[in-house]
Design a protein around this motif. Structure first.
Motif, short mmCIF file in Angstrom:
data_model
loop_
_atom_site.label_atom_id
_atom_site.label_comp_id
_atom_site.label_asym_id
_atom_site.label_seq_id
_atom_site.Cartn_x
_atom_site.Cartn_y
_atom_site.Cartn_z
N ALA A 257 117.50 5.18 32.75
CA ALA A 257 117.24 3.74 32.82
C ALA A 257 116.10 3.40 33.78
O ALA A 257 115.72 2.23 33.90
N GLY A 258 115.56 4.40 34.46
CA GLY A 258 114.45 4.16 35.38
C GLY A 258 114.89 3.75 36.77
O GLY A 258 114.08 3.26 37.55
N LYS A 259 116.16 4.00 37.10
CA LYS A 259 116.71 3.57 38.39
C LYS A 259 116.80 4.70 39.42
O LYS A 259 117.22 4.46 40.55
N THR A 260 116.48 5.93 39.02
CA THR A 260 116.53 7.08 39.93
C THR A 260 115.19 7.78 39.90
O THR A 260 114.61 7.99 38.83
N GLY A 261 114.73 8.20 41.07
CA GLY A 261 113.42 8.85 41.14
C GLY A 261 113.46 10.32 40.79
O GLY A 261 112.57 10.82 40.09
N ILE A 262 114.47 11.04 41.30
CA ILE A 262 114.54 12.50 41.14
C ILE A 262 115.93 12.86 40.64
O ILE A 262 116.94 12.44 41.22
N TYR A 263 115.99 13.64 39.60
CA TYR A 263 117.24 14.04 38.96
C TYR A 263 117.26 15.56 38.94
O TYR A 263 116.39 16.19 38.34
N VAL A 264 118.22 16.17 39.61
CA VAL A 264 118.29 17.63 39.71
C VAL A 264 119.48 18.12 38.90
O VAL A 264 120.64 17.85 39.24
N THR A 265 119.19 18.84 37.84
CA THR A 265 120.25 19.31 36.96
C THR A 265 119.72 20.44 36.09
O THR A 265 118.69 21.05 36.38
N SER A 266 120.42 20.72 35.00
CA SER A 266 120.06 21.80 34.10
C SER A 266 118.95 21.37 33.14
O SER A 266 118.85 20.21 32.75
N THR A 267 118.15 22.34 32.72
CA THR A 267 117.17 22.08 31.67
C THR A 267 117.85 21.67 30.37
O THR A 267 117.22 21.08 29.49
N SER A 268 119.14 21.96 30.25
CA SER A 268 119.88 21.61 29.03
C SER A 268 119.90 20.11 28.76
O SER A 268 120.10 19.67 27.64
N ASP A 269 119.71 19.33 29.79
CA ASP A 269 119.73 17.87 29.67
C ASP A 269 118.42 17.29 29.12
O ASP A 269 118.34 16.10 28.86
N LEU A 270 117.41 18.12 28.96
CA LEU A 270 116.06 17.60 28.76
C LEU A 270 115.88 16.80 27.47
O LEU A 270 115.35 15.67 27.50
N THR A 271 116.30 17.34 26.35
CA THR A 271 116.11 16.61 25.09
C THR A 271 116.88 15.31 25.08
O THR A 271 116.34 14.25 24.72
N LYS A 272 118.15 15.36 25.50
CA LYS A 272 118.96 14.14 25.52
C LYS A 272 118.37 13.10 26.48
O LYS A 272 118.26 11.92 26.15
N THR A 273 117.96 13.54 27.67
CA THR A 273 117.40 12.62 28.65
C THR A 273 116.09 12.02 28.16
O THR A 273 115.86 10.81 28.31
N THR A 274 115.23 12.84 27.57
CA THR A 274 113.96 12.35 27.05
C THR A 274 114.19 11.30 25.98
O THR A 274 113.50 10.26 25.95
N ASN A 275 115.14 11.55 25.10
CA ASN A 275 115.45 10.57 24.05
C ASN A 275 115.99 9.27 24.63
O ASN A 275 115.68 8.18 24.14
N MET A 276 116.79 9.38 25.69
CA MET A 276 117.34 8.18 26.33
C MET A 276 116.26 7.38 27.04
O MET A 276 116.30 6.15 27.06
N ILE A 277 115.28 8.06 27.62
CA ILE A 277 114.19 7.37 28.31
C ILE A 277 113.35 6.58 27.32
O ILE A 277 112.93 5.44 27.60
N ALA A 278 113.10 7.18 26.16
CA ALA A 278 112.41 6.50 25.06
C ALA A 278 111.10 5.84 25.50
O ALA A 278 110.78 4.72 25.09
N GLY A 279 110.36 6.51 26.39
CA GLY A 279 109.06 6.01 26.80
C GLY A 279 109.06 4.93 27.86
O GLY A 279 108.00 4.36 28.16
N LYS A 280 110.22 4.64 28.44
CA LYS A 280 110.29 3.57 29.47
C LYS A 280 109.48 3.93 30.71
O LYS A 280 109.01 3.05 31.43
N PHE A 281 109.35 5.22 31.01
CA PHE A 281 108.54 5.65 32.15
C PHE A 281 108.05 7.06 31.87
O PHE A 281 108.50 7.73 30.92
N GLU A 282 107.13 7.54 32.69
CA GLU A 282 106.58 8.87 32.51
C GLU A 282 107.48 9.90 33.18
O GLU A 282 107.72 9.86 34.39
#
Length: 424
Positions: A257-282
């Motif tokens: 949602a653009g409310k956190t600066g740094i997110y530390v987790t598994s690379t497994s989250d990448l596709t789902k997270t990218t889809n959720m961001i949907a271009g809202k930020f870089e």
């Protein structure tokens, strides 16, 4: 050589598996996998592709395991009640318990009977991941490593340089503090400390060259300098960067949602997270911080696929399925639909040769493959309980209750884990 491990009976089983008559028999395989939110699309595409090759084999999926611990506990119960699926996907650190309990079926004979298996991308490192007591019981399906995710819009607002993101925890925490200071609606950092199997507890310990236990597995080894650094670092995220205690799904949603600066987790989250961001930020992914050159390692996460069927008539069909999902086509499907890395060489070199060029955020974890190590599983009957004990102590830090005394928490955690280790 791998083939020297084989017994005559194992080769006989594999030879039978190669007979056309056996392959032609209609078979239903019952399969269960973890993390539906990450893998539902993956397995839907795999089922469709597999059906084109093996129309005689029907795949029936059970409701996905919520996470790895639930998957392991469920299999252990089903082994007692005779309700096992035919094929299960388990965390990389759960091969040991499945072999110790006599649940996983060996794959040695099937592997030996395959022709040109190396040309299909299979290699010794894949076998090593699922090897226990000199035999292969599982093959890796999806590999992940810990990475950092960055909201570059917030980095810029906080005065950071997106082209020179920090690689040390001092630098990461400093940037998290600056992002946190941007306003009450912004969170500097989320560290998914409660990810399954104490994975992000092991990561900073291994990154400094530490281990969980001594070589003979009789004594806790994370109570040294490496463990102190890890516990103090997690505490600093709370005390200095005001990190909130968010469950993984909430941490992901808040970051997307653009409310956190740094997110530390598994690379497994990448596709789902990218889809959720949907271009809202870089979004930019970056390496896991403070890996000591030469001795630092990172634990490989992800899951393996293993055959646990009690029905011998299904073993040949189950092997065809396992071979497909870990082969180049199945592995490529997995990589494109998730953030995981495929262990299969042909998948990377042929099927995905342009994928990483077009998706550089996926390459961050690939760049860390030279420092990959095994995700540690504690020995003995209390192995799963130890995981919970460590989680409880980490929780006391992240909730803030004991964030100001990380060394004392580590001492208490050491004591409690030591009590649960097998007596030799």
């Amino acid at each position: 050589m791998f083939r020297t491990l084989l017994t005559a009976s194992a080769i006989a089983v594999a030879t039978a598996a190669a007979l056309p008559a056996a392959a032609a028999q209609p078979v239903e395989l019952v399969i269960q996998y973890p993390y539906g939110e990450l893998f539902n699309e993956t397995h839907a595409q795999i089922r469709e592709a597999f059906a084109k090759i093996h129309p005689e084999i029907t795949l029936t999926y059970r409701t996905p395991y919520a996470e790895y611990e639930e998957g392991t506990q469920k299999i252990l119960r089903e082994a007692v009640t005779n309700q096992l699926p035919d094929v299960t996907y388990q965390g990389l650190n759960r091969v040991r318990i499945m072999v110790d309990r006599g649940i996983a079926r060996p794959l040695d004979g099937y592997i030996a009977a395959e022709k040109d298996f190396e040309a299909e991308g299979f290699h010794q490192a894949m076998y090593d991941i699922g090897t226990q007591n000199g035999h292969v019981y599982a093959l890796p399906f999806a590999i992940s490593l810990p990475i950092t995710y960055w909201n570059l819009d917030l980095v810029r607002k906080a005065g950071g340089d997106p082209a020179n993101l920090p690689t040390s925890w001092d630098g990461v925490i400093d940037m998290a503090k600056r992002i946190d200071a941007l306003g009450p609606d912004v969170n500097g950092i989320s560290y998914v400390w409660d990810i399954t199997g104490n994975w992000l507890w092991q990561a900073p310990v291994f990154a400094h060259g530490g281990t969980m236990l001594t070589a003979d597995e009789t004594k806790v080894a994370f109570d040294g300098a490496e463990g102190k650094f890890a516990m103090q670092t997690i505490a600093r995220m709370v005390t200095e960067a005001h990190m909130p205690n968010l469950a993984q799904a909430d941490a992901r949603a808040t970051f997307a949602a653009g409310k956190t600066g740094i997110y530390v987790t598994s690379t497994s989250d990448l596709t789902k997270t990218t889809n959720m961001i949907a271009g809202k930020f870089e979004l930019k992914t970056h390496v896991f911080p403070d890996v000591t050159p030469g001795i630092g390692r990172l634990p490989a996460g992800g899951n393996v696929v293993m055959i646990v069927s009690k029905d011998d008539a299904k073993l040949d069909a189950a092997w065809q399925y396992v071979k497909f999902v870990t082969g180049p086509e199945g592995a490529a499907i997995m990589a494109r639909t998730t953030g995981y890395m495929p262990p299969n060489k042909k998948a990377n070199e042929v099927y995905l040769k342009d994928f990483y060029v077009q998706n550089p955020n996926h390459y961050t974890a690939v760049s860390q493959l030279p420092i990959l190590t095994k995700w540690y599983a504690f020995p003995g009957e209390n192995g799963l309980k130890i995981t919970d004990v460590i989680k409880d102590h980490l929780n006391s830090v992240v909730t803030g209750a004991r964030a100001g005394e990380p060394d004392a928490v580590l001492a208490d955690m050491t004591r409690d884990v030591q009590r649960l280790l097998p007596k030799k």
